[in-house]
Design an enzyme around this catalytic site. Structure first.
Site, PDB file in Angstrom:
ATOM      1  CB  SER A 107     -13.949   2.421  39.929  1.00  0.00           C
ATOM      2  OG  SER A 107     -12.798   2.158  39.085  1.00  0.00           O
ATOM      3  N   GLY A 108     -15.296   2.224  36.614  1.00  0.00           N
ATOM      4  CA  GLY A 108     -15.483   1.199  35.477  1.00  0.00           C
ATOM      5  C   GLY A 108     -16.736   1.210  35.037  1.00  0.00           C
ATOM      6  CB  THR A 112     -12.406   7.634  31.548  1.00  0.00           C
ATOM      7  OG1 THR A 112     -12.310   7.556  32.743  1.00  0.00           O
ATOM      8  CG2 THR A 112     -11.354   8.022  30.788  1.00  0.00           C
ATOM      9  CG  ASN A 157     -11.764   0.896  34.184  1.00  0.00           C
ATOM     10  OD1 ASN A 157     -11.303   0.257  33.325  1.00  0.00           O
ATOM     11  ND2 ASN A 157     -12.108   2.172  34.133  1.00  0.00           N
ATOM     12  CB  SER A 160      -9.166   2.341  36.915  1.00  0.00           C
ATOM     13  OG  SER A 160      -9.637   2.988  37.836  1.00  0.00           O
ATOM     14  CB  SER A 161      -9.297   7.822  35.681  1.00  0.00           C
ATOM     15  OG  SER A 161     -10.005   7.670  34.507  1.00  0.00           O
ATOM     16  N   GLY A 387     -14.801   7.385  40.139  1.00  0.00           N
ATOM     17  CA  GLY A 387     -15.782   6.784  40.637  1.00  0.00           C
ATOM     18  C   GLY A 387     -15.760   6.364  42.111  1.00  0.00           C
ATOM     19  CD  GLU A 389     -11.406   3.159  43.273  1.00  0.00           C
ATOM     20  OE1 GLU A 389     -11.149   2.665  42.455  1.00  0.00           O
ATOM     21  OE2 GLU A 389     -10.669   2.942  44.542  1.00  0.00           O
TER      22      GLU A 389
HETATM   23  N1  LIG Z   1     -19.353   3.379  25.603  1.00  0.00           N
HETATM   24  C1  LIG Z   1     -18.579   2.457  25.692  1.00  0.00           C
HETATM   25  N2  LIG Z   1     -18.633   1.509  24.873  1.00  0.00           N
HETATM   26  C2  LIG Z   1     -17.544   0.437  24.894  1.00  0.00           C
HETATM   27  N3  LIG Z   1     -16.912   0.220  25.963  1.00  0.00           N
HETATM   28  C3  LIG Z   1     -16.972   0.858  27.015  1.00  0.00           C
HETATM   29  C4  LIG Z   1     -17.905   1.958  26.878  1.00  0.00           C
HETATM   30  N4  LIG Z   1     -17.801   2.660  28.076  1.00  0.00           N
HETATM   31  C5  LIG Z   1     -16.877   2.029  28.809  1.00  0.00           C
HETATM   32  N5  LIG Z   1     -16.366   0.869  28.182  1.00  0.00           N
HETATM   33  C6  LIG Z   1     -15.443  -0.260  28.486  1.00  0.00           C
HETATM   34  O1  LIG Z   1     -15.555   0.135  30.153  1.00  0.00           O
HETATM   35  C7  LIG Z   1     -14.125   0.283  30.492  1.00  0.00           C
HETATM   36  C8  LIG Z   1     -14.168   1.222  31.521  1.00  0.00           C
HETATM   37  O2  LIG Z   1     -14.670   2.352  31.251  1.00  0.00           O
HETATM   38  P1  LIG Z   1     -13.738   3.731  31.910  1.00  0.00           P
HETATM   39  O3  LIG Z   1     -14.613   4.856  31.017  1.00  0.00           O
HETATM   40  O4  LIG Z   1     -12.603   3.676  32.078  1.00  0.00           O
HETATM   41  O5  LIG Z   1     -14.551   3.775  33.173  1.00  0.00           O
HETATM   42  P2  LIG Z   1     -14.519   4.676  34.397  1.00  0.00           P
HETATM   43  O6  LIG Z   1     -13.695   5.895  33.906  1.00  0.00           O
HETATM   44  O7  LIG Z   1     -15.771   5.050  34.998  1.00  0.00           O
HETATM   45  O8  LIG Z   1     -13.684   4.140  35.547  1.00  0.00           O
HETATM   46  C9  LIG Z   1     -13.367   0.770  29.235  1.00  0.00           C
HETATM   47  O9  LIG Z   1     -12.128   0.566  29.223  1.00  0.00           O
HETATM   48  C10 LIG Z   1     -14.247   0.097  28.047  1.00  0.00           C
HETATM   49  O10 LIG Z   1     -13.515  -1.028  27.927  1.00  0.00           O
HETATM   50 MG   LIG Z   2     -12.087   6.653  34.558  1.00  0.00          MG
END
Ligand SMILES: Nc1ncnc2c1ncn2[C@@H]1O[C@H](COP(=O)(O)OP(=O)(O)O)[C@@H](O)[C@H]1O
Ligand SMILES: [Mg+2]
Length: 1110
Positions: A107-108, A112, A157, A160-161, A387, A389
């Protein structure tokens, strides 16, 4: 020229871990760190992309970057998620292979974000057009909606989804998007009613409260203040860098783009508001007389508002919160709820309401983005699932268990496809291979999902079992059944190993997941798995006067009571994960493995231990090893030969033998080292991606050459067929032209022939004609000659005959003369005395007779001026000839005169008199001869204008005319009427007719005129007469000749007077009162036209200038 690049160019660390030397965990981590420090967040392991979360925005997702990666080979540019997206998209478009993008990580870790980057890249590079753009826009805009309702801030996050999402994007054969299908997996609905410390509820609650207008809030009966709502945790209501208000607008806009109706949006918001309201309903205990506790609603206001919002009858809902009805085999048992149960019911309703709303949203979005055509399509699936957790500081519960199970399955599929499958394939294909050890998590999956004794199966069993069921009984069951499992740990299990493990509490069990050990607290497992909603509540919801709510609770329909228990949450999830895995296995996988560099959501921090942990459990090292030991690429012989056969002359265009031999021949022919590839049983294995590139590049060039060749041949063919057509046409044209030319030529020859023929014929005809003419002439000549001859003959004959006749006549005459002579000689003696005279008289008489008879026809005309006379025939008629004309003239003058009347005679007499006076004396005279003397020019007796004047003159007017009276002082003329009677001359005013002067004729002494062509005349009066007092008159008239003649005649006839004298001279004296003035006429050059000018020169001289007449 295109510049050839490679990921090796300007590489920081190693772009592809396969190239890492030496390969160890440390070097692996070090490489990641080095690249991360240089903002290179992407690194490859072969075709797998490792993505490090930068936690800040990097300038590598611009449209320019999209263009840069578009249609480029995977290893051509430095590692990027775009390269993977491009590869997947092109493989889908060009090779017709369905794709899936599997994004895994904690997660994070950035899953996404990665999924959004992939989608936006594909949207940017696929087709364009109004319809396509709309589809793209809807697909992209589904994200903000789902994120608002399904994402929340967690400690790991901020976004977080809290649900799993798998999206199939559908494309047509051209690679244009047609639509999509979204599947969602188990929303973490417990979050609706309770959030762990430091976390928030789903974004939409905060967005609605801070972003909606006052008006909307009022309609929804909401207050902007978060603290009013029990369901909203307060400690992190506001998140740094998250603008809820702005996001609310984005969500509303996105909903509109996706195709939500205005009223649908409203309904959704009403439901969200209802959930918030629900949280505020509180219960208080009330003791019943039977000793049991009953719950009552503390403050009914919130309930009332919520009921109003959803159109539910308040009493119905109130009852549903107080009683629970259980139906079993035709029996209905109603029990009251105590406070705890009431809260449970309330929260269950809230959770169900929200999660069902979320599912409805997904369905609704799917409806909008559904592909409109039934045509066959290709699919690209993007999996973004929550992800792995592990919470160290708080309980991991049912949700974490489910999430981690899902990740376990994903890891499984990764292992299946990349590690196990790959190695097994080498063995299968008979490729020499040393096995590489890796951890296969299938055993863990089995522990959870096994149908007989898997944890989920046992949980279901517990839930369905009659009797008292608690989380503890469930744990007991686990302890007995899973105790032996090497990945299951529990304090109470028979495995004595954990009896003294204090890190393992009694109410927990621990699973050694592939990504680490996770301690799960059993509390809530049964309830959450049951996901129980009292039927009274679902029925109350169904009764709501709100279309959306009604749809969400179909089981509340009393008409369709289903006594069967609904499937448990675990069961549902296991089933849907099973379907998902099956689905993924049919597609070509593309991996993005996300790694979180630190736990603080901070940029620039790289925590080795954390990364190392992730690298380990993600099996990345094994991945590299397998990759390095094995072959980067494999392909069955047939498609391989089909794809690359053009690289070798022997295999191109057709290989007749078995495909494998074909590929062997092909590879032998290429400058590729033998260790770069191996021949398996059904596939060729290529060790290095670079070799594959080399093949691809050669193929590309070859295709280009082939294209050129095809173009060449086609152009040649086209030109040739064009040429042949031209040639054919040319022949036709030439044939036609020749025909035409020949026809022309023939016609020319024909006409020439005709001309020649006609000339010849003409010539012949003329020749013939000439001959004929000659013949004719000859004949005529003969005729003429003969005629002449005959004529001559005849004339000669005639002459002879005439001569004969003359001779005869002469003879007769001579004879007559001789006879006469003889007679005269004989009778001379009898009448010679007067015969001569008689013959003479007779002859003369006959001649005269003939003359006069001749004259009769040759007489001249009767005009007196005709002087002609016929000539005399004989001289002796001289006298007659002189006398006869004179007599004839006199006679004809008499005849002429006899036709004159008296007046005419008088006129002629006047004319005669004028001639006597003026002929050869005055130059004016000749012009007057032809003018008849009219006398009364003014018609004085008949013209009424002169009636008065006429009566004033008692005599007959002989002449009346207008004359100019010359002013003696300056020689200018004044018009005067000039009247002449037998007795006097009268001068009168021309206009008034008043008599100015009257001169009796006897008083006139003489008239003076000039010799020239002017009309001046002076009437000179007798000295001493009565009229002479005023002096002489100097006048001028156009009818001078007539006036003077008439004066002269009248003067002559007037009784006892002498004839009037007419002096004709160019200088005469005129008596003007007392002076005598000389009037002198000179010949002057014609001035002022042809008029005569008169000027008084001095006292004595008046000069009249008369223009010379030509
Ligand atoms: N390629 C990226 N560039 C900039 N920031 C990112 C990038 N990927 C993730 N982040 C940062 O990390 C945070 C968490 O990403 P997210 O995709 O929501 O994580 P996950 O879906 O894996 O839990 C996002 O809100 C963003 O702030
Ligand atoms: Mg996500």
């Amino acid at each position: 020229m295109e510049v050839k690049t490679s990921l090796l160019d300007n590489m920081i660390g190693v772009g592809d871990m396969v190239l890492l030397e030496p390969l160890s965990e440390d070097s692996f981590i070090e490489n990641l760190r080095k690249r991360f420090d240089h903002n290179e967040i992407y690194t490859y392991i072969g075709s797998v992309v490792i993505s490090m979360n930068p936690y800040r925005s990097l300038p590598i997702f611009t449209p320019e970057k999209v263009e840069e990666y578009r249609n480029r080979n995977f290893y051509e540019l430095s590692p990027h998620i775009y390269a993977l997206a491009d590869e997947a998209y092109r493989s889908l478009r060009d090779q017709d292979k369905d794709q899936c993008i599997l994004i895994t990580g904690e997660s994070g870790a950035g899953k996404t974000e990665a999924s959004k980057l992939v989608m936006s890249y594909v949207a940017a590079v696929c087709g364009k057009g109004q319809e396509v753009n709309k589809v793209k826009e809807q697909l992209l805009q589904s994200n903000p909606v789902l994120e608002a309702f399904g994402n929340a801030k967690t400690v790991r996050n901020d976004n977080s989804s809290r649900f799993g999402k798998y999206m199939d994007i559908e494309f047509d054969f051209k690679g244009d998007p047609l639509g999509g299908v979204i599947s969602n997996y188990l929303l973490e609905k417990s979050r609706v009613v309770k959030q762990p410390r430091g976390e928030r509820n789903f974004h939409i609650f905060y967005q609605l409260l801070s972003g909606a207008s006052d008006d909307t809030l009022k309609k929804l009966k909401l207050d902007r203040d978060y603290s009013k709502y029990n369901y909203l945790s307060l400690d992190s209501a506001v998140v740094n860098g998250l603008d809820d208000a702005a996001n609310f607008r984005t969500v509303k806009n996105a909903m509109q783009i996706v195709g939500f109706m205005e009223d649908e949006v409203q309904s959704v918001l009403e439901l969200v508001a209802a959930v918030l309201k629900l949280g505020d309903i509180e219960f208080k205990p009330e003791s019943r007389c039977n000793g049991s506790d009953e719950s009552r609603i503390k403050d009914k206001n919130d309930l009332k508002e919520m009921c109003e919002l959803l159109g539910i009858e308040q009493s119905v809902l109130e009852r549903a919160f107080s009683y629970r009805t259980v139906e079993a085999r035709l029996e209905k048992v109603s029990t009251t709820l105590n406070v705890a149960q009431a809260y449970y019911a309330r929260d269950a309703l809230a959770k169900n309401l929200y999660s069902r709303l979320f599912s409805w949203l997904v369905t609704r979005i799917n409806e909008s983005i559904k592909a409109q055509t039934k045509a066959r399509h290709k699919v690209m699936g993007v999996l973004d699932i929550y992800g792995f957790e592990i919470f160290e500081d708080r309980d991991n519960s049912f949700e974490q268990f489910i999430i981690n199970y899902c990740n376990e399955k994903l890891q499984q599929i990764f292992i299946e496809l990349t590690l196990r499958e790959e190695q097994e394939e080498y063995v299968r294909e008979g490729i020499e291979w040393t096995n590489i050890e890796y951890f296969n998590n299938a055993i863990i999956c089995d522990l959870i999902e096994n149908h007989q004794n898997g944890i989920l199966a046992m949980l279901d069993e517990e839930c369905l079992r009659p009797g008292t069921v608690t989380d503890e009984t469930f744990l007991d069951k686990l302890n007995t059944i899973c105790a032996e499992h090497q990945h299951f740990e529990s304090r109470l299990s028979k495995n004595s190993k954990f009896l003294t493990d204090h890190s393992l509490p009694h109410n927990c069990f621990r699973i050694q997941h592939y990504a680490g050990k996770v301690l799960y607290r059993v509390e809530g497992f049964v309830d959450k798995n049951n996901d129980l909603l009292y039927r009274d509540l679902s029925q109350a919801m169904y009764k709501a006067n709100h279309s959306l709510i009604k749809q969400l609770f179909p089981e509340g329909n009393p008409g369709k009571v289903n006594l069967k228990r609904p499937p448990t949450a675990g069961f549902q999830f296991r089933a849907s994960v099973g379907t998902l895995m099956k689905n993924l296995q049919t597609k070509n996988p593309n991996y993005i493995r996300c790694i979180k560099p630190n736990d603080k959501k901070a940029s620039h921090i790289f925590t080795d231990s954390l990364v190392c942990h992730q690298v380990r459990y993600l099996g990345l090292m094994e991945n590299v090893r397998v990759r390095r030991a094995g072959y980067a690429f494999r392909q069955a012989y047939e498609p391989c030969l089909e794809r690359y056969k053009m690289l070798c002359k022997r295999t191109w265009p057709h290989w007749r033998g078995p495909a494998r031999e074909g590929v062997e021949v092909l590879m032998a022919d290429l400058p590729v080292p033998a260790e770069e590839f191996s021949f398996g049983r059904s596939k060729i294995f290529i060790r290095n991606p670079r070799t594959l590139f080399f093949l691809e590049e050669r193929r590309r060039q070859c295709l280009q050459d082939l294209a050129t060749l095809i173009q060449k041949i086609y152009r040649g063919w086209k030109c040739r067929s064009h040429f042949l057509l031209l040639k054919k046409s040319q022949i036709v044209v030439a044939a036609w032209y020749r025909r035409y030319a020949q026809e022309k030529k023939y016609q020319k020859i024909k006409s020439a022939t005709t001309v020649v023929q006609s000339y010849t014929r003409g010539w012949q005809a003329r020749k013939l004609l000439r001959e004929l003419k000659y013949q004719k002439r000859c004949e005529e000549a003969v005729t003429t000659i003969s005629a002449f001859w005959h004529g001559t003959q005849a004339r000669m004959e005639l002459r002879r005959l005439k001569q004969e006749a003359r001779n005869k006549h002469a003879v007769t005459v001579i004879w007559a003369y001789w006879q006469g002579t003889k007679v005269r000689r004989e009778y001379r003696k009898f009448f010679r005395a007067n015969a001569g005279k008689k013959i003479y008289d007779f002859t003369i008489q006959r001649i005269m007779q003939k003359y006069f008879l001749g004259l009769k026809s040759t007489m001249p005309s009767m005009s007196p001026i005709d002087k002609s006379w016929p000539a005399r025939p004989y001289r002796f008629l001289d006298g007659v000839h002189r006398e006869l004309p004179r007599i004839f003239h006199l006679w004809r003058c008499k005849k002429y005169r006899s036709q004159f009347t008296e007046e005419k005679k008088a006129v002629y007499e006047e004319k005669l008199e004028a001639s006597e006076i003026f002929k050869d004396k005055k130059a004016l005279y000749p012009s007057s001869v032809s003018q008849p003397f009219k006398g009364d020019y003014l018609e004085i007796s008949t013209n009424p204008k002169y009636q008065k004047l006429n009566s004033a003159v008692d005599e007959k007017v002989l002449l009346a005319d207008v004359v100019n009276k010359i002013n003696r002082a300056n020689g200018k003329g004044t018009a005067r009427i000039f009247l002449l009677t037998k007795k006097s001359v009268v001068l009168a005013d021309q206009k008034t007719g008043q008599v100015k002067a009257s001169v009796p004729l006897p008083d006139l002494a003489s008239v003076s005129v000039s010799t020239q062509s002017d009309g001046f005349f002076a009437l000179r009066l007798k000295e001493g007469s009565a009229s002479a007092v005023k002096g002489d008159f100097l006048l001028s008239s156009e009818h001078l000749i007539e006036i003077i003649t008439k004066l002269h005649r009248t003067g002559a006839t007037a009784a006892d007077s002498k004839q009037l004298n007419v002096d004709i001279s160019d200088e005469f004296l005129v008596q003007f009162k007392h002076d005598k003035v000389c009037v002198k006429f000179i010949q002057g050059a014609p001035k002022n036209g042809n008029s005569v000018s008169c000027k008084r020169k001095n006292n004595r001289l008046l000069e009249v200038s008369v223009p010379t007449t030509a």
